[in-house]
Design an enzyme around this catalytic site. Structure first.
Site, PDB file in Angstrom:
ATOM      1  N   GLU A 215       0.863  -1.189   0.000  1.00  0.00           N
ATOM      2  CA  GLU A 215       0.000   0.000   0.000  1.00  0.00           C
ATOM      3  C   GLU A 215       0.899   1.238   0.000  1.00  0.00           C
ATOM      4  O   GLU A 215       1.663   1.450   0.946  1.00  0.00           O
ATOM      5  CB  GLU A 215      -0.903  -0.026   1.247  1.00  0.00           C
ATOM      6  CG  GLU A 215      -1.899   1.111   1.271  1.00  0.00           C
ATOM      7  CD  GLU A 215      -3.147   0.775   2.090  1.00  0.00           C
ATOM      8  OE1 GLU A 215      -3.522  -0.415   2.176  1.00  0.00           O
ATOM      9  OE2 GLU A 215      -3.740   1.705   2.648  1.00  0.00           O
ATOM     10  N   ASN A 258      -3.187  -1.879   7.760  1.00  0.00           N
ATOM     11  CA  ASN A 258      -4.506  -2.422   7.406  1.00  0.00           C
ATOM     12  C   ASN A 258      -4.305  -3.936   7.383  1.00  0.00           C
ATOM     13  O   ASN A 258      -4.131  -4.546   6.325  1.00  0.00           O
ATOM     14  CB  ASN A 258      -4.967  -1.892   6.049  1.00  0.00           C
ATOM     15  CG  ASN A 258      -5.169  -0.389   6.108  1.00  0.00           C
ATOM     16  OD1 ASN A 258      -5.784   0.142   7.024  1.00  0.00           O
ATOM     17  ND2 ASN A 258      -4.618   0.323   5.134  1.00  0.00           N
ATOM     18  N   GLU A 339     -10.766   4.265   9.086  1.00  0.00           N
ATOM     19  CA  GLU A 339     -10.875   3.978   7.654  1.00  0.00           C
ATOM     20  C   GLU A 339     -11.440   2.585   7.394  1.00  0.00           C
ATOM     21  O   GLU A 339     -10.957   1.838   6.544  1.00  0.00           O
ATOM     22  CB  GLU A 339      -9.510   4.157   6.972  1.00  0.00           C
ATOM     23  CG  GLU A 339      -8.949   5.557   7.172  1.00  0.00           C
ATOM     24  CD  GLU A 339      -7.652   5.841   6.446  1.00  0.00           C
ATOM     25  OE1 GLU A 339      -6.859   4.905   6.257  1.00  0.00           O
ATOM     26  OE2 GLU A 339      -7.441   7.008   6.068  1.00  0.00           O
ATOM     27  N   ARG A 389     -12.161  16.769  10.983  1.00  0.00           N
ATOM     28  CA  ARG A 389     -11.382  15.534  11.165  1.00  0.00           C
ATOM     29  C   ARG A 389     -10.108  15.777  11.975  1.00  0.00           C
ATOM     30  O   ARG A 389      -9.652  14.895  12.707  1.00  0.00           O
ATOM     31  CB  ARG A 389     -11.054  14.977   9.783  1.00  0.00           C
ATOM     32  CG  ARG A 389      -9.933  13.971   9.783  1.00  0.00           C
ATOM     33  CD  ARG A 389      -9.777  13.368   8.414  1.00  0.00           C
ATOM     34  NE  ARG A 389      -8.500  12.698   8.273  1.00  0.00           N
ATOM     35  CZ  ARG A 389      -8.082  12.145   7.157  1.00  0.00           C
ATOM     36  NH1 ARG A 389      -8.848  12.179   6.079  1.00  0.00           N
ATOM     37  NH2 ARG A 389      -6.916  11.548   7.094  1.00  0.00           N
ATOM     38  N   LYS A 413       0.683  10.440  14.179  1.00  0.00           N
ATOM     39  CA  LYS A 413       1.217  11.049  12.943  1.00  0.00           C
ATOM     40  C   LYS A 413       1.656  12.478  13.242  1.00  0.00           C
ATOM     41  O   LYS A 413       1.054  13.151  14.093  1.00  0.00           O
ATOM     42  CB  LYS A 413       0.158  11.048  11.843  1.00  0.00           C
ATOM     43  CG  LYS A 413      -0.124   9.654  11.275  1.00  0.00           C
ATOM     44  CD  LYS A 413      -0.960   9.709  10.000  1.00  0.00           C
ATOM     45  CE  LYS A 413      -1.248   8.285   9.508  1.00  0.00           C
ATOM     46  NZ  LYS A 413      -1.922   8.210   8.211  1.00  0.00           N
ATOM     47  N   ASP A 418      -3.013  13.943   7.727  1.00  0.00           N
ATOM     48  CA  ASP A 418      -2.468  12.706   7.163  1.00  0.00           C
ATOM     49  C   ASP A 418      -1.269  12.976   6.263  1.00  0.00           C
ATOM     50  O   ASP A 418      -1.392  12.906   5.028  1.00  0.00           O
ATOM     51  CB  ASP A 418      -3.570  12.001   6.352  1.00  0.00           C
ATOM     52  CG  ASP A 418      -3.163  10.608   5.898  1.00  0.00           C
ATOM     53  OD1 ASP A 418      -2.129  10.131   6.373  1.00  0.00           O
ATOM     54  OD2 ASP A 418      -3.887  10.017   5.081  1.00  0.00           O
ATOM     55  N   GLU A 440       4.886   9.287  14.353  1.00  0.00           N
ATOM     56  CA  GLU A 440       4.874   8.511  13.115  1.00  0.00           C
ATOM     57  C   GLU A 440       5.137   9.470  11.959  1.00  0.00           C
ATOM     58  O   GLU A 440       4.390  10.421  11.736  1.00  0.00           O
ATOM     59  CB  GLU A 440       3.516   7.812  12.928  1.00  0.00           C
ATOM     60  CG  GLU A 440       3.464   6.966  11.660  1.00  0.00           C
ATOM     61  CD  GLU A 440       2.122   6.239  11.467  1.00  0.00           C
ATOM     62  OE1 GLU A 440       1.555   5.728  12.453  1.00  0.00           O
ATOM     63  OE2 GLU A 440       1.644   6.188  10.325  1.00  0.00           O
ATOM     64  N   GLU A 446       3.922   9.432  -0.015  1.00  0.00           N
ATOM     65  CA  GLU A 446       2.558   9.185  -0.493  1.00  0.00           C
ATOM     66  C   GLU A 446       1.916  10.445  -1.090  1.00  0.00           C
ATOM     67  O   GLU A 446       1.405  10.418  -2.206  1.00  0.00           O
ATOM     68  CB  GLU A 446       1.703   8.653   0.658  1.00  0.00           C
ATOM     69  CG  GLU A 446       0.247   8.473   0.274  1.00  0.00           C
ATOM     70  CD  GLU A 446      -0.627   8.061   1.452  1.00  0.00           C
ATOM     71  OE1 GLU A 446      -0.084   7.693   2.504  1.00  0.00           O
ATOM     72  OE2 GLU A 446      -1.855   8.103   1.303  1.00  0.00           O
ATOM     73  N   GLU A 566       6.192  22.008  -2.325  1.00  0.00           N
ATOM     74  CA  GLU A 566       5.068  22.692  -1.671  1.00  0.00           C
ATOM     75  C   GLU A 566       4.584  23.870  -2.523  1.00  0.00           C
ATOM     76  O   GLU A 566       3.375  24.105  -2.653  1.00  0.00           O
ATOM     77  CB  GLU A 566       5.497  23.192  -0.288  1.00  0.00           C
ATOM     78  CG  GLU A 566       4.376  23.901   0.456  1.00  0.00           C
ATOM     79  CD  GLU A 566       4.811  24.451   1.806  1.00  0.00           C
ATOM     80  OE1 GLU A 566       6.004  24.738   1.991  1.00  0.00           O
ATOM     81  OE2 GLU A 566       3.931  24.620   2.676  1.00  0.00           O
ATOM     82  N   TRP A 597     -14.636  12.491   3.971  1.00  0.00           N
ATOM     83  CA  TRP A 597     -13.247  12.244   4.378  1.00  0.00           C
ATOM     84  C   TRP A 597     -12.648  13.370   5.217  1.00  0.00           C
ATOM     85  O   TRP A 597     -11.598  13.197   5.837  1.00  0.00           O
ATOM     86  CB  TRP A 597     -12.371  11.984   3.152  1.00  0.00           C
ATOM     87  CG  TRP A 597     -12.652  10.644   2.549  1.00  0.00           C
ATOM     88  CD1 TRP A 597     -13.476  10.365   1.511  1.00  0.00           C
ATOM     89  CD2 TRP A 597     -12.128   9.383   2.993  1.00  0.00           C
ATOM     90  NE1 TRP A 597     -13.502   9.013   1.267  1.00  0.00           N
ATOM     91  CE2 TRP A 597     -12.676   8.381   2.165  1.00  0.00           C
ATOM     92  CE3 TRP A 597     -11.253   8.994   4.008  1.00  0.00           C
ATOM     93  CZ2 TRP A 597     -12.379   7.027   2.330  1.00  0.00           C
ATOM     94  CZ3 TRP A 597     -10.945   7.642   4.161  1.00  0.00           C
ATOM     95  CH2 TRP A 597     -11.511   6.678   3.334  1.00  0.00           C
TER      96      TRP A 597
HETATM   97  C1  GCU Z   1      -3.545   7.144   4.620  1.00  0.00           C
HETATM   98  C2  GCU Z   1      -3.230   6.220   3.495  1.00  0.00           C
HETATM   99  C3  GCU Z   1      -3.755   4.861   3.760  1.00  0.00           C
HETATM  100  C4  GCU Z   1      -3.238   4.366   5.105  1.00  0.00           C
HETATM  101  C5  GCU Z   1      -3.594   5.357   6.171  1.00  0.00           C
HETATM  102  C6  GCU Z   1      -3.008   4.991   7.508  1.00  0.00           C
HETATM  103  O1  GCU Z   1      -4.902   7.392   4.676  1.00  0.00           O
HETATM  104  O2  GCU Z   1      -3.726   6.699   2.285  1.00  0.00           O
HETATM  105  O3  GCU Z   1      -3.349   4.008   2.734  1.00  0.00           O
HETATM  106  O4  GCU Z   1      -3.767   3.140   5.382  1.00  0.00           O
HETATM  107  O5  GCU Z   1      -3.107   6.617   5.826  1.00  0.00           O
HETATM  108  O6  GCU Z   1      -2.020   5.612   7.890  1.00  0.00           O
HETATM  109  O7  GCU Z   1      -3.517   4.109   8.171  1.00  0.00           O
END
Ligand code: GCU
Length: 872
Positions: A215, A258, A339, A389, A413, A418, A440, A446, A566, A597
């Site tokens: 992922e 996940n 999520e 959020r 995080k 995110d 984190e 990403e 940026e 979201w």
């Molecule tokens: C973001 C990401 C996901 C990931 C999530 C997480 O949303 O796009 O793929 O699973 O972060 O950190 O859990």
């Protein structure tokens, strides 16, 4: 310089003296020798060829490339042997590594010994072992938690170079630090250096799925899994562990957060144990992400309620089973109620309940549980302007402070959303005083260009780590880097976690230059006080050598890259403008709006930005301490670069810089795209100073980035122009005088179509072939003045086809290529939009320029426009 080739001197002398015999009858031989001499001379005079040997990037920063002869001399007095005190896998790894590094860089093979030295030697061992072997030696006793000491002294009467660790890992880290000094040409003769890691837990998370996909992995398929199993060949796992150990990483969770519950199946655990076996000799503890519904899904229970005793029993038995196979197992990582993942909320329980039941199973074995604070509702009602959020982590976890067991670490995080290109620090760092916490950080890019755009994240991380969140009120400063060490509130542990996601690609993450982020993460986890420039400089020297031009140029590029990225992807703290419903890559700002979201921009025709103030907005700012609230709550104080994160303002609002918001957006997107173009010319100055393979690979990425930065610039600026209806004061946005839209060319086969979203193509339209089989042509006549030009072709490179393109001028082919880059797009849009630059074309008015596209599969050779610019 005297070059001697055996037999040549005497023969040449005879030739010079006119004595032909023995030479002319061996004319072929003489010629060969002459050639040999010439070749040798070329090699010797052309610099140091071994430094430019072809490299794939696989060795990353651990190349141990041979030093120049002059530099080797500096290390001549180093000992000829290396002895190890003690016996363990990690210690023998340390010894092997020292031998490997010294051989690679200095060309000498150290003699490997064990026990007390019998000659001048490198002595490797824990501080305790060294004290035992040589009680008279006064070494610093204040060494703990993976720290090390590099020094010199007499052991058993011999002058030795001592690498002492607080523990065995410390010895290995000391060896890497020592070798790094040699690779950077530093003096090691009179060493006396003690290093201690800033935090105890320095982990990486890999988001690898058991089927072998990753992922958000941009470096190919998994090194850990393939088709539901751990592969037989774990060579790359060992190499990765070596890289991690070299920067002090001591734990690695190998599967996606996940989590596939299958990772806990009885028959899978022995496979995981094989990974742990590979990790062990590098001092890395294996960890696993777990799904909290495992008691039900794997254990067959009717519930996964964390307060149910059967659930506790499941975790205890499963954990014991793991430790019987992997005695040094590190622990678990949990993503729950996030999520779509199952979580304790299903039973009305809290994250603390869910964390503790698992942590208690780990406790007797010394394992830890990382519970991710990335918990939020992704079905938020966007019409409610009070919803936010960003509030979620603090709202959920702050009330639970003090309820987590001592071997639980809440993994937070860096920002409240995110991993966006810029976010404020998560207020939760200041909201936990009786709970262990870890930061984190996302090493994998990403939202920041997916290893196709240069974006060195260390400067961003530094800002977060150095930020004083004033968690202790008027007390001492509490920068995030200290909070996560646990020291501020005397917590037993704390740490850094980096989302790494390397793959089987030889470069590990898909881009040689992006590996600076993995290196930088490790270095900061070890010592967050290092500066971004020191880290960039170190990494460059280790990855490309010490040529001053190379070091200067690459370091400068790295340090400029975050700001550049940026600038062309949405500044002022707006958050990501990538397609958040798609791959999080190219621009698609509307994807953030009107859905659950919660990454809303709140853009309308009057203004933009989230009002997160206490006074009129979502109240998010109220989660910070008063000193930080003061910084963000008032428009007068809020820094420009986070303005739109915290405030909703009109496009005409004037920033501290004196520009209006809208003009800042326009200007910064042009500046950013220009900066990306500069990276190409900077890199070109290194031609011949970097090995050809890496030179070419990086050049092609940078050229791609320069093109995609224009896609970003135009998409975002056009989107803002449409929203605000305020033109660019400098007249650039929407006006591209050198551009010829494909839909306005003479088309033969090609058919125009609308692009969605409209800002993803110039003029909102492009052309494509109607069928997969037909060749299509778009042509036009050049109407500018005669001269030298560069011609840019903007086309779409989808991953579901490999169309062919050919460009000709008056029937003469000037370029051809295949669109087979694997971009994250199945249709023509801003993710697939790609620029092909054809430099140095002599054009005259009336010349016919023709683009021929041959479609392939679902990719119909789509074409956006051609831009003709005077040659630079
Ligand atoms: C973001 C990401 C996901 C990931 C999530 C997480 O949303 O796009 O793929 O699973 O972060 O950190 O859990």
């Amino acid at each position: 310089m005297h070059v001697h080739v055996k037999g040549f001197d005497s023969c040449a002398q005879r030739w010079y003296q006119g004595r032909r015999s023995g030479c002319f009858d061996a004319r072929g031989k003489l010629l060969r020798r002459l050639l040999q001499v010439t070749f040798l001379a070329i090699l010797l005079f052309a610099g140091a060829p071994q430094r430019l040997r072809a490299e794939t990037g696989e060795d990353a920063w651990l190349r141990y490339a041979p030093l120049d002869q002059a530099d080797v001399a500096k290390y001549q007095s180093l000992p000829a042997s290396v002895t190890v005190l003690g016996d363990s896998a990690v210690l023998s790894t340390a010894q092997d590594e020292l031998i490997r590094g010294v051989k690679g860089m200095l060309g000498n093979t150290l003699r490997a010994e064990n026990g007390a030295p019998s000659e001048s030697a490198f002595v490797l061992g824990t501080l305790a072992e060294i004290h035992a072997a040589s009680p008279a030696l006064a070494l610093s006793g204040d060494l703990h938690g993976d720290g090390f000491l590099l020094t010199t002294g007499r052991v058993h009467g011999f002058a030795c170079t001592i690498i002492a660790g607080a523990d065995e890992r410390g010895v290995l880290y000391g060896v890497f630090a020592f070798l790094s000094k040699i690779a950077q040409n530093e003096n090691v003769a009179a060493l006396d250096e003690l290093q201690q890691p800033a935090v105890p837990l320095r982990w990486v998370n890999e988001w690898d799925n058991l089927n072998g996909s990753i992922e958000h992995g941009f470096g190919g398929r998994s090194i850990f899994f393939d088709n539901g199993a751990v592969p037989a060949d774990l060579t790359r796992v060992g190499e990765y562990a070596r890289l991690l150990a070299s920067v002090g990483i001591n734990g690695c969770a190998v599967n996606n957060v996940n989590a596939d519950p299958g990772a806990l199946h009885d028959d899978f655990l022995p496979q995981l144990a094989r990974i742990a076996d590979v990790f062990r000799r590098w001092g890395i503890q294996l960890a696993v992400s777990v799904d909290v519904s495992s008691p039900k899904v794997v254990g067959g229970l009717e519930t996964f309620d964390p307060l149910n005793p059967k659930v506790a029993e499941f975790w205890r038995a499963k954990t014991d089973q793991i430790y019987s196979l992997i005695p040094d197992f590190g622990g678990f990582v949990v993503k729950a109620d996030s999520e779509g993942r199952p979580g304790p909320s299903a039973y009305g329980r809290t994250p603390a309940d869910a964390a503790n039941v698992i942590a208690r199973a780990l406790k007797p074995h010394g394992g830890v549980l990382f519970y991710r604070a990335f918990v939020y509702d992704h079905h938020l009602d966007w019409t409610n302007v009070k919803n936010d959020r960003a509030r979620a982590a603090y709202d959920i976890f702050h009330p639970l402070d003090g309820q987590f067991d001592d071997n639980v670490i809440v993994q937070i995080k860096n920002g409240p959303i995110d991993f966006q290109v810029r976010e404020p620090v998560s207020p939760l760092f200041g909201g936990l005083k009786k709970t262990n916490q870890a930061i984190e950080l996302q090493i994998v890019q990403e939202y920041t260009g997916q290893e196709r755009h240069l974006c060195f994240l260390v400067p961003m991380w530094k800002q977060v780590l150095d930020f004083d969140i004033h968690a202790d009120g008027a007390g001492a400063p509490t920068p995030v880097k200290v909070l996560v060490s646990g020291k501020t509130f005397n917590r037993p542990t704390g740490g850094f976690v980096g989302v790494s996601n390397v793959g089987l690609d030889p470069t590990w993450d898909g881009y040689v230059l992006a590996m600076a982020n993995l290196y930088g993460f490790g270095r900061l986890a070890w010592n967050p006080n290092l500066s971004a420039s020191a880290i960039a400089d170190e990494w460059t020297r280790l990855t490309f050598g010490n040529d001053p031009l190379v070091v200067r140029t690459i370091t400068a590029m790295q340090l400029a890259s975050w700001h550049a990225y940026e600038s062309y992807t949405g500044p002022l703290g707006l958050g990501t403008l990538t397609n958040i419903l798609g791959p999080h890559y190219g621009p698609a700002p509307d994807s953030a709006e009107n859905n659950g979201w919660g990454q809303w921009l709140r853009a309308d025709h009057d203004g933009i930005g989230m009002d997160r103030t206490v006074a009129t907005g979502t109240g998010f700012i109220g989660q910070y301490s008063p000193a930080v609230q003061k910084l963000y709550e008032s428009l007068a104080d809020c820094p420009d670069n986070l303005l739109l994160f915290f405030h909703h303002v009109p496009y005409t609002y004037v920033l501290h810089s004196g520009k209006t918001v809208i003009q800042h957006v326009y200007d910064s997107h042009y500046d950013g795209a220009d900066a990306a173009a500069t990276f190409v010319s900077q890199w070109k100055s290194l031609d011949g100073h970097v090995d050809d393979d890496r030179y070419a690979a990086v050049l092609s990425r940078l050229q791609y980035q320069a093109g995609h930065a224009i896609v970003w610039r135009d998409a975002i600026n056009n989107w803002f122009l449409v929203k605000s209806a305020i033109p660019d004061a400098r007249g650039r946005v929407g006006h591209n005088p050198n551009r010829i839209e494909a839909e306005s060319m003479q088309l033969d086969g090609y058919v125009p179509f609308d692009i969605t979203p409209p800002e993803a193509a110039s003029g909102a339209k492009a052309v494509r072939c109607p069928a997969p089989t037909e060749k299509c042509v778009a042509k036009f006549r050049f109407s500018g003045a005669a001269g030298w030009y560069e011609l840019d072709v903007e086309y779409f490179d989808q991953s579901n086809g490999a169309s062919k393109f050919r460009v000709s001028v008056n029937d003469q082919t000037v370029d051809r290529w295949i669109a087979d880059d694997h971009l994250p797009a199945l249709k023509p849009n801003a993710d697939s939009s790609t620029r092909r630059r054809i430099p140095g074309l002599a054009l005259r008015p009336g010349d016919e320029i023709q683009i021929e596209g041959i479609p392939d599969g679902l990719e119909r050779a789509p074409l956006d426009y051609v831009e003709i610019l005077p040659r630079k």
